[in-house]
Write an enzyme that holds these catalytic residues in place. Structure first.
Site, mmCIF file in Angstrom:
data_model
loop_
_atom_site.group_PDB
_atom_site.id
_atom_site.type_symbol
_atom_site.label_atom_id
_atom_site.label_comp_id
_atom_site.label_asym_id
_atom_site.label_seq_id
_atom_site.Cartn_x
_atom_site.Cartn_y
_atom_site.Cartn_z
ATOM 1 N N ARG A 78 0.821 -1.217 0.000
ATOM 2 C CA ARG A 78 0.000 0.000 0.000
ATOM 3 C C ARG A 78 0.856 1.269 0.000
ATOM 4 O O ARG A 78 0.415 2.341 -0.344
ATOM 5 C CB ARG A 78 -0.986 -0.001 1.168
ATOM 6 C CG ARG A 78 -2.061 1.062 1.004
ATOM 7 C CD ARG A 78 -3.183 1.085 2.045
ATOM 8 N NE ARG A 78 -3.252 -0.033 2.931
ATOM 9 C CZ ARG A 78 -2.648 -0.060 4.124
ATOM 10 N NH1 ARG A 78 -1.969 0.967 4.561
ATOM 11 N NH2 ARG A 78 -2.749 -1.136 4.887
ATOM 12 N N TYR A 131 -16.277 18.082 -14.126
ATOM 13 C CA TYR A 131 -16.735 16.695 -14.180
ATOM 14 C C TYR A 131 -17.825 16.483 -13.116
ATOM 15 O O TYR A 131 -17.675 16.898 -11.973
ATOM 16 C CB TYR A 131 -15.547 15.765 -13.919
ATOM 17 C CG TYR A 131 -15.824 14.308 -14.174
ATOM 18 C CD1 TYR A 131 -16.082 13.837 -15.458
ATOM 19 C CD2 TYR A 131 -15.809 13.397 -13.125
ATOM 20 C CE1 TYR A 131 -16.322 12.494 -15.689
ATOM 21 C CE2 TYR A 131 -16.047 12.047 -13.358
ATOM 22 C CZ TYR A 131 -16.302 11.603 -14.634
ATOM 23 O OH TYR A 131 -16.532 10.271 -14.852
ATOM 24 N N ASP A 204 -7.834 19.738 -13.693
ATOM 25 C CA ASP A 204 -8.080 18.415 -14.250
ATOM 26 C C ASP A 204 -7.803 18.541 -15.747
ATOM 27 O O ASP A 204 -8.555 19.186 -16.479
ATOM 28 C CB ASP A 204 -9.533 17.998 -13.974
ATOM 29 C CG ASP A 204 -9.833 16.585 -14.473
ATOM 30 O OD1 ASP A 204 -9.171 16.142 -15.434
ATOM 31 O OD2 ASP A 204 -10.744 15.944 -13.913
ATOM 32 N N LYS A 229 -8.436 7.419 -19.466
ATOM 33 C CA LYS A 229 -8.778 7.965 -20.787
ATOM 34 C C LYS A 229 -7.559 7.905 -21.724
ATOM 35 O O LYS A 229 -7.121 6.836 -22.075
ATOM 36 C CB LYS A 229 -9.334 9.377 -20.618
ATOM 37 C CG LYS A 229 -10.344 9.536 -19.468
ATOM 38 C CD LYS A 229 -11.644 8.808 -19.714
ATOM 39 C CE LYS A 229 -12.520 8.690 -18.477
ATOM 40 N NZ LYS A 229 -12.830 9.924 -17.781
#
Ligand SMILES: *Cc1c(COP(=O)(O)O)cnc(C)c1O
Length: 412
Positions: A78, A131, A204, A229
């Site tokens: 982690r 978004y 973003d 994306k």
């Protein structure tokens, strides 16, 4: 691990990365020249935990947490992974940042930055057209922690400045280009306001990719991408990334060890493989989208086209000044109603009907039916979404084939 490490001797220096072009950075950025077992690719280190040779090795680790040359060593998955770290270095090189941190998804990146940095009672400013899930997170989740969000209209920098509450506003969250209208933020203006009022700025930059736009070079503090994306580019994985200065990214990486949104080493490998072709893919997508935008703008059955590469787009001047390509997404309004628009989409043969963007396959969607299905026409209009609006996300197919397909569907 120690054996792996011994082979990872040489690393491209940061200055070398900064001097090379974006395609070279996509292929080589941040990658070590010589890897374990002389493998050309960064190996997939598929492990949840790391071992220690003996107690002294453990104590040495606890003392400096590195392999001795400043490169971080971890004790548990982690906290870090060599395959993931290689992609992080590449993404930092691509966006011109000192470091980058990968997350399990784009939304995980957005929520982790805000949760990690904001104190309770803070205020953030968001530009409109962000978004939808980012807006929801700020306006509902963060509100529960006493964090207020003010939304200001895109492109209104006076409203943005007026919305800043000195000492309380901590973040300006913006997107460029936005979805679905491809609005472009003036990055220099946003960064200047941030510096003037000591407010952190976040862009973003998913729709642009580091090939077309590098917000850090304009003075922005944090850049986010949904790596799902363009960066991965093949519609086969979810991931997200934040790029910024070394100290800010270190704080985020420490917080990721608590919040837990790590990306799997297998996905990190696929992402790395995808990024190697980012330059060629994005240039073809830029080319296809501009051709589609120009074709649609002159077509009698199309009412309006939104693409920052067109002179008719409200932000064309800003886009031309700060971007080296206008991106692969084109939005447009078909002359007709919800049904006429759906009929046109159904007549297309190349693009798949799907949300998302950035992969090699062209995708198309009618936002009224995809993201806003549960709303009425009136409610959608209030949100700025017309029933006849279509979003086309260009893939890397041949330009003429895409144009011919659009032409036959519009004629039917
Ligand atoms: C898709 C997307 C996100 C969310 O990313 P996921 O990887 O789907 O979590 C955030 N911002 C923008 C602009 C996006 O397109």
């Amino acid at each position: 691990m120690a054996a792996l490490r011994d082979l990872d001797e040489t690393q491209n220096s940061k200055t070398e990365d900064q001097a090379s072009g974006s395609s070279t950075r996509s292929v080589h950025g941040g990658t070590r020249r010589k890897k374990a077992f002389n493998s050309l690719h960064t190996p997939i280190v598929q492990t949840a935990t790391y071992t220690f040779d003996d107690t002294q090795d453990l104590i040495d680790f606890m003392e400096n947490k590195t392999w001795g040359d400043g490169d971080s060593r971890e004790e548990y998955g982690r906290y870090g992974n060599p395959t993931v770290a290689a992609v992080e270095r590449k993404l930092a090189a691509l966006d011109g940042g000192e470091d980058a941190v990968l997350y399990a998804s784009g939304m995980n990146a957005v929520t982790s930055v805000l949760l990690s940095v904001l104190p309770s009672g803070a205020h953030i400013i968001m530009t409109s057209d962000c978004y939808r899930r980012t807006r929801q997170f700020c306006q509902t989740f963060l509100k529960r922690f006493g964090i207020e969000t003010t939304v200001v209209p895109n492109g209104d920098y006076e409203a943005l400045e007026a919305a800043i509450i000195p000492k309380k506003t901590r973040f300006i969250v913006s997107e460029s280009p936005t979805n679905p209208y491809l609005r472009i933020a003036d990055l220099e203006k946003v960064a200047d306001l941030g510096r003037k009022y000591r407010v952190k700025t976040l862009i973003d930059s998913t729709f642009a990719t580091p090939i077309n736009q590098r917000p850090l070079e304009w003075g922005i503090d944090f850049v986010i991408h949904s790596a799902t994306k363009y960066l991965s580019g093949h519609n086969d994985l979810l991931a997200g990334v934040v790029v910024g200065s070394a100290d800010r990214i270190k704080a985020l990486r420490d917080a990721r060890g608590i919040l837990g949104g790590v990306v799997d080493p297998q996905n990190a490998f696929l992402l790395d493989r995808g990024i190697k072709t980012l330059g060629v893919r994005v240039r073809q997508q830029n080319h296809n989208a501009l051709a589609v935008a120009r074709f649609l703008e002159s077509h009698p059955r199309i009412e309006r086209v939104w693409y920052p590469g067109l002179e008719s787009h409200p932000d064309h001047t800003v886009a031309a000044a700060q971007m080296s390509g206008f991106g692969g997404v084109v939005s447009f309004e078909v002359a007709g109603d919800l049904k006429t628009t759906s009929n046109f989409i159904d007549a297309l043969k190349i693009p798949y009907i799907a949300p998302s963007l950035g992969g090699v396959e062209s995708l198309i969607e009618q936002p009224a039916l995809m993201s806003y299905y549960e709303k009425t026409t009136e409610e959608r209009l209030e949100l700025g979404i017309k029933d006849n609006l279509v979003r086309f996300a260009a893939g890397i197919e041949d330009t003429d084939d895409i144009l011919n397909d659009l032409d036959q569907a519009l004629a039917s």
